[in-house]
Scaffold this motif. Structure first.
Motif: not given
Length: 301
Positions: A101-102, A124, A142, A145, A148
């Motif tokens: 993810l991200g 996640g 995070l 983000n 994400w």
């Protein structure tokens, strides 16, 4: 009268691996003193459906959910591997897959994972701690983000759950995610990780669970109950489990093992015997929800 649960069980959280494939280097760290999970040497051997069935033999486990195990390389490779494994005993009949993810390719990975009927979610990990040795991620923000969050939103569009590892430090971020994506089912792993066992740390954990439980689209797994509790007792596990249930109710809580990782602290029988002792104070319908019915619903079994 107290009744010990003896009905069918769905274990919504465990892992499988074949170390000869070289896909789980985290189980064989080059420097065992620098790792978020001490004691890995106890579980650094193959763990396959027959091993799980042997360990679960006393507990009427009718189905299980496999959670991604930090597979190195293409995470869809883990899903393809799971598809080849024996399902006759109900082991790993649903999967929570991996995706970075991200990262740049996450959207295509999510789409490919969603094409497998057995995949019900993506995991996640937001578990950042002020002590670097306890961190699973390096960025405390995070979960805020933009890339994400873009990928998490894609889970909702694919009808997938967000399976989430977090520490109490991320409670406000998790609440934001749930509020921004009310159609996304979020399932918190491992009791929300009460990692700091002093009074201040436990209060931080209690407050964090109360905060995120206000979001109706968040559920919790009471899994790996001995994690971070090296001198665990029935009462210390009961304290954690009942706070989870107090926050989320019996309709949004599930008992799970996190086997074989949880074997570092507890045997399989100890985990479910402890859960059954704790759940004996609930009525039989609530016990069935905690051990079976909620997992059946959340993982579409």
């Amino acid at each position: 009268m107290r009744h010990m649960y003896s009905g069918p069980v769905i274990d919504p959280h465990h892992h499988l691996w074949d170390l000869s494939m070289g896909k789980h280097p985290w189980l064989l760290p080059s420097d065992p003193t620098v790792q978020a999970l001490p004691g890995l040497e106890q579980i650094a051997h193959d763990y396959l459906p027959a091993d799980y069935s042997r360990d679960a033999s006393k507990h009427n486990v009718v189905a299980t959910v496999h959670i991604e195990a930090l597979w190195a390389g293409d995470p869809v490779g883990e899903t393809r591997w799971l598809e080849t494994l024996d399902k006759s005993n109900g082991v790993a009949v649903r999967y929570v897959g991996g995706a970075s993810l991200g990262q740049e390719n996450a959207l295509s990975v999510i789409a490919e994972q969603a094409s497998f009927d057995r995949v019900t979610g993506i995991r996640g990990i937001l578990s950042w701690h002020p002590d670097p040795k306890k961190c699973f991620v390096t960025d405390p923000e995070l979960g805020r983000n933009a890339a994400w969050r873009r990928d998490v939103a894609a889970l909702q569009s694919h009808g997938l759950n967000l399976e989430l590892m977090m520490y109490p430090y991320q409670a406000e971020i998790v609440r934001e995610i749930a509020s921004d994506l009310p159609g996304l089912q979020i399932i918190i792993n491992h009791c929300g990780s009460p990692i700091d066992r002093d009074a201040e740390g436990m209060q931080r954990w209690r407050d964090g669970l109360k905060l995120i439980a206000t979001c109706p689209n968040i559920a919790i797994k009471i899994s790996n109950p001995g994690a971070y509790d090296h001198d665990w007792t029935l009462e210390s596990v009961r304290d954690v489990a009942l706070h989870c249930i107090d926050c989320f109710g019996t309709e949004r809580s599930m008992f799970g093992t996190d086997y074989p990782v949880s074997r570092i602290q507890m045997s399989y029988d100890q985990i479910y015997d402890t859960f059954k002792a704790i759940a004996a104070s609930f009525d039989l319908e609530e016990q069935a929800a905690l051990f079976h019915d909620n997992a059946k619903r959340f993982y579409r079994l």
